[in-house]
Design a protein around this motif. Structure first.
Motif, short mmCIF file in Angstrom:
data_model
loop_
_atom_site.label_atom_id
_atom_site.label_comp_id
_atom_site.label_asym_id
_atom_site.label_seq_id
_atom_site.Cartn_x
_atom_site.Cartn_y
_atom_site.Cartn_z
N UNK A 1 0.82 -1.21 0.00
CA UNK A 1 0.00 0.00 0.00
C UNK A 1 0.86 1.26 0.00
N UNK A 2 2.11 1.14 0.44
CA UNK A 2 3.00 2.28 0.52
C UNK A 2 3.73 2.58 -0.80
N UNK A 3 3.69 1.64 -1.72
CA UNK A 3 4.44 1.79 -2.96
C UNK A 3 3.70 2.69 -3.95
N UNK A 4 4.49 3.51 -4.64
CA UNK A 4 3.96 4.45 -5.62
C UNK A 4 4.52 4.06 -6.98
N UNK A 5 3.68 4.18 -8.00
CA UNK A 5 4.15 3.88 -9.36
C UNK A 5 5.31 4.79 -9.73
N UNK A 6 6.25 4.24 -10.48
CA UNK A 6 7.44 5.00 -10.87
C UNK A 6 7.06 6.24 -11.67
N UNK B 1 10.08 14.15 -9.17
CA UNK B 1 9.83 14.61 -7.80
C UNK B 1 11.08 14.54 -6.93
N UNK B 2 12.02 13.68 -7.28
CA UNK B 2 13.22 13.51 -6.46
C UNK B 2 13.00 12.62 -5.26
N UNK B 3 11.84 12.04 -5.12
CA UNK B 3 11.54 11.17 -3.98
C UNK B 3 11.98 9.75 -4.32
N UNK B 4 12.65 9.11 -3.38
CA UNK B 4 13.09 7.73 -3.57
C UNK B 4 11.90 6.79 -3.44
N UNK B 5 11.75 5.88 -4.39
CA UNK B 5 10.61 4.96 -4.41
C UNK B 5 10.56 4.07 -3.17
N UNK B 6 11.70 3.69 -2.64
CA UNK B 6 11.73 2.80 -1.48
C UNK B 6 11.36 3.51 -0.17
N UNK B 7 11.23 4.84 -0.20
CA UNK B 7 10.97 5.59 1.03
C UNK B 7 9.51 5.99 1.21
N UNK C 1 -5.99 13.42 -3.60
CA UNK C 1 -5.71 12.04 -3.98
C UNK C 1 -5.04 11.30 -2.85
N UNK C 2 -4.25 10.29 -3.20
CA UNK C 2 -3.51 9.53 -2.18
C UNK C 2 -2.31 10.37 -1.74
N UNK C 3 -2.14 10.46 -0.42
CA UNK C 3 -1.05 11.27 0.14
C UNK C 3 0.00 10.34 0.74
N UNK C 4 1.23 10.55 0.32
CA UNK C 4 2.35 9.76 0.80
C UNK C 4 3.39 10.68 1.43
N UNK C 5 4.17 10.12 2.32
CA UNK C 5 5.33 10.80 2.86
C UNK C 5 6.54 9.98 2.42
N UNK C 6 7.64 10.66 2.15
CA UNK C 6 8.85 9.97 1.70
C UNK C 6 10.05 10.87 1.89
#
Length: 181
Positions: free
Chosen positions: A78-83, A89-95, A105-110
């Motif tokens: 559920x935490x994973x975001x499509x590439x 964005x500069x956000x690391x996918x694993x974070x 929409x869906x809000x993530x922190x990374x």
């Protein structure tokens, strides 16, 4: 005929007698006043600098996981975001960690470049948007992609929460949301 040798030196150079100098007034009191004013100005400027220093404690840079505990948890499906949503964005996918769902929409922190803490909004059928800050105590990350549009804010420990008078409400996950203005 008179020659130069026959003349007395006093007669030849009579115009070079010392002239009487006009009396020169020495205004010592003006010098004293100017020096006193200079000392007062410099002293006042130094006192103003000393008193104008910010006495509020400075924010401390901390690890992103300390600032946002969700970042210390293991990433789930559920935490994973499509590439494609992370492009640019500069956000690391694993974070990335899912935080909540809002009008954005869906809000993530990374975590982003340089260890920054980032909020990421991934709307359906639209481009994602992000807002990042250095991980400091008391940080508030506000994400509002459109000036009058909906917004989300993540308030870290010691940060000032947005005002309910401005339409902000807190979600159970600790995220603050505001509707479109």
């Amino acid at each position: 005929m008179t020659t130069f040798e026959d003349l007395d030196l006093a007669e030849a150079f009579g115009d070079f007698e010392p002239q009487e100098q006009p009396p020169r007034r020495r205004a010592g009191w003006i010098t004293a006043v100017v020096l006193t004013l200079a000392v007062l100005l410099v002293g006042g400027g130094l006192a103003w600098l000393a008193l104008s220093r910010d006495t509020t404690p400075t924010a401390t840079v901390v690890a992103p996981a300390v600032l946002v505990p969700a970042l210390a948890e293991t990433q789930t499906a559920a935490d994973q975001v499509e590439a494609s949503s992370l492009d640019g964005t500069g956000i690391r996918a694993s974070s990335t960690r899912f935080v909540a769902r809002s009008e954005l929409g869906a809000i993530y922190v990374g975590t982003g470049a340089g260890g920054q803490v980032c909020l990421l909004a991934v709307p359906e059928g639209d481009l994602s948007s992000t807002s990042c800050v250095k991980p400091k105590t008391g940080s508030v990350i506000v994400l509002r992609p459109v000036a009058d549009g909906p917004a989300v804010a993540l308030v870290t420990e010691g940060g000032e929460a947005p005002s309910a008078d401005d339409g902000w409400t807190q979600t159970p996950s600790g995220l603050w949301t505001a509707p479109a203005a």
